[in-house]
Write an enzyme that holds these catalytic residues in place. Structure first.
Site, mmCIF file in Angstrom:
data_model
loop_
_atom_site.group_PDB
_atom_site.id
_atom_site.type_symbol
_atom_site.label_atom_id
_atom_site.label_comp_id
_atom_site.label_asym_id
_atom_site.label_seq_id
_atom_site.Cartn_x
_atom_site.Cartn_y
_atom_site.Cartn_z
ATOM 1 N N ASP A 6 39.835 1.373 110.125
ATOM 2 C CA ASP A 6 40.867 1.266 110.702
ATOM 3 C C ASP A 6 40.842 -0.304 111.375
ATOM 4 O OD1 ASP A 6 43.459 2.006 112.212
ATOM 5 O OD2 ASP A 6 42.334 1.600 113.439
ATOM 6 N N GLU B 3 41.095 -1.148 106.073
ATOM 7 C CA GLU B 3 42.569 -2.037 106.367
ATOM 8 C C GLU B 3 43.298 -2.854 107.499
ATOM 9 O OE1 GLU B 3 46.367 -0.506 109.273
ATOM 10 O OE2 GLU B 3 44.557 0.179 110.271
#
Length: 591
Positions: free
Chosen positions: A245, A282
């Site tokens: 993330d 990401e």
């Protein structure tokens, strides 16, 4: 005998505290403490007492059955009987990803609940299932990005064995498994890491609180903590891919960046394990170094999310221009995203008020994950509206064709494939009343500043916000939802059938469009996709090959007349040329 270890370099004494005894732990070099005892068996509940203070849970706890403040439980991973011994993961570049949230994907909201819908995902053509974070967080409902025990699967979802059974069953059904992990921060409630050592730093800050200490004093063991966590998910839970993330909030000025060290460790594990494992990042940096091989000076991550494709499609088809959408909104942006991956590749960004990104000339499409919806882009809206709630079903079907037939790795967000009527909103269940109020009030202030009325802003702490975000599987029996689902199935089938559509080369993408007339087309090999984004019937483009035939249309009124293609408003047609080879067409734009 088994042992329990913990890193606590700045404490004077440590005791292992169980329900009926306190055992003094031995100090070792490097700030580690160890307890070896015949009492340490699978299922033992324990905590640590630091310098005689109130006991705290284990920061490396693999099992938190009593919540974030409760006792940790010792787990022996060797006791689980895996059945996937012959399993080999799919290549990441050929993936069709499905992102889901365990708590809202099924009515049960558990790992077991997911298995009841695996037939649906198989018939859709999915190859990879991505779980949003499942490690333990405060309360019993949340997105998972506020987790505080990175090694411990959420008990309300089914705990360690429930997760293993899910992965085992998915492998039996032929799905590769992706897990979303968070290495840029920890949540606020139940976060005891700072009591044990210098896990955090004030040198940097994140939108969620203190940054992880990846480059300061004591950071070697902090880095080891998160790399050990990544390997645990691959080794003990048999995940095939990790999605990291928001790596743009991982701050590290070391000569060896944490992401490079992580990718190296995963690649080494793959070689030792005999199964290829992958890492997806990401990132909104538009920095190709993230997916550039380590031997060429990059971080060696295997793929990254492609925000620019999402933003360019969303801004054009919805008309939204707030925030980062102000940098998008033209067909030219969609064209560049399909051709280059990055729209912002070093040019000036009005949103950021500076230059953004760098050249993506050497990037392949099968190193980028493309999508039109995900948990952030839907759930971070005030009311969690999905794409079709904003642009309509016809434009959803067009957008789906754009990204599923693109050179990128396509990712479907849960419910997108049937135009789910339910929203996906931000929800939480913090047990600390003060924290819960702060989350509610912060969310309210954020959206009031954008002009929303207070009554229209859902309360994240309200159970109804969570319940309202659960998928309604009964919608599948309704004609309109069924039509969209069949469209997604056919698009995925076409992508898999024709080699040029799962070729990740960006060089073979040939684009034409008219900003004025709002038509758009792109060709990959013999496959042509033509779109009419206007409000009237459009002659999209003359066909170079008189032998083009229709493969698939979103509207039956799409037709070919005398070598010219006519499309009704808000529609897309997929065509196949019989005589055109990929190398015979040059890339060009019509503006």
């Amino acid at each position: 005998m088994n042992e329990i270890r913990v890193w606590a370099p700045e404490v004077g004494s440590l005791k292992l505290v169980t329900m009926d005894r306190r055992i003094r732990m031995k100090a070792q070099t490097g700030g580690w403490w160890v307890c070896t005892s015949e009492h340490i068996q699978h299922g033992l509940d324990y905590k640590f007492s630091i310098d005689g203070k109130a006991p705290l849970p284990d920061p490396r706890s693999g099992w938190q059955p009593y919540g974030v403040h409760g006792y940790s439980r010792y787990i022996d991973h060797s006791l689980f009987q895996w059945k996937d011994t012959e399993w080999q993961p799919h290549e990441l570049g050929s993936a069709i990803i499905y992102e889901l949230h365990t708590g809202t994907f099924s009515e049960e909201g558990t790992f077991q609940g997911i298995t009841a819908h695996l037939d649906h995902l198989q018939s859709l053509g999915i190859t990879h299932i991505e779980l949003m974070p499942v490690n333990s967080f405060s309360g019993d409902r949340g997105w998972g990005y506020d987790g505080v025990y990175p090694f411990a699967p959420m008990e309300s979802y089914g705990g360690p064995d429930g997760l293993k059974m899910l992965v085992d069953e998915c492998h039996r059904r032929g799905f590769s498994m992706i897990l979303d992990v968070v290495y840029n921060h920890l949540g606020p409630e139940g976060n005891y890491l700072g009591h044990y050592g210098p896990y955090f730093t004030e040198k940097y800050s994140t939108p969620w609180g203190s940054a992880i200490n990846f480059d300061g004093p004591g950071s070697d063991e902090v880095r080891r903590f998160f790399i050990d966590n990544a390997i645990m998910w691959l080794r003990d839970y048999h995940f095939d891919v990790l999605r990291i993330d928001a790596v743009h909030s991982i701050f590290d000025m070391s000569a060896l960046h944490f992401l490079e060290e992580l990718s190296s460790a995963v690649d080494q594990f793959s070689r030792n394990n005999g199964r290829k494992k992958y890492v997806i990042a990401e990132s909104d940096l538009n920095d190709p170094r993230i997916i550039t091989p380590r031997e060429r000076g990059g971080y060696g991550i295997h793929a990254q999310w492609c925000d620019d494709l999402h933003h360019s499609i969303h801004a054009f088809l919805t008309g939204e221009r707030k925030g980062y959408y102000q940098d998008f909104g033209k067909l030219e942006d969609i064209a560049k995203a399909l051709k280059k991956g990055y729209v912002w590749d070093g040019k000036y960004s009005s949103c950021r008020m500076r230059r953004h990104g760098r050249s993506s000339a050497e990037i392949r499409g099968d190193r980028l994950v493309g999508f039109i919806q995900d948990h952030d882009q839907v759930g971070n809206r005030a009311r969690g509206e999905r794409f079709d709630h904003l642009a309509g079903t016809g434009m959803l079907m067009c957008a789906a064709a754009l990204y599923i037939c693109s050179p990128f790795i396509p990712m479907v967000f849960q419910g997108e494939e049937w135009a789910a009527g339910t929203p996906f909103q931000y929800f939480s269940s913090h047990q600390d009343p003060q924290l819960g109020r702060a989350v509610t009030e912060g969310r309210r202030r954020e959206f009031l500043s954008f002009g929303w009325k207070e009554k229209d802003i859902p309360d994240p702490q309200n159970l109804d916000t969570f319940q309202g975000s659960k998928l309604n599987w009964k919608e599948l029996s309704e004609e309109d939802h069924g039509r969209v689902l069949e469209w997604y199935r056919k698009l995925i089938a076409v992508r898999k059938k024709f080699p040029e559509l799962h070729d990740g080369s960006l060089d073979g993408v040939n684009v034409r469009f008219s900003e004025e007339k709002k038509w758009f087309s792109f060709q990959r090999g013999r496959i042509l996709l033509a779109f009419n984004f206007s409000s009237k019937v459009n002659q999209v483009r003359p066909l170079d090959d008189p032998c083009f035939d229709m493969l698939l249309t979103s509207d039956p009124a799409c037709e070919i007349r005398k070598n010219e293609l006519f499309l009704p408003p808000g529609s897309v047609a997929l065509l196949r040329g019989m005589n055109i080879l990929p190398c015979e067409i040059n890339s060009y734009f019509y503006v």
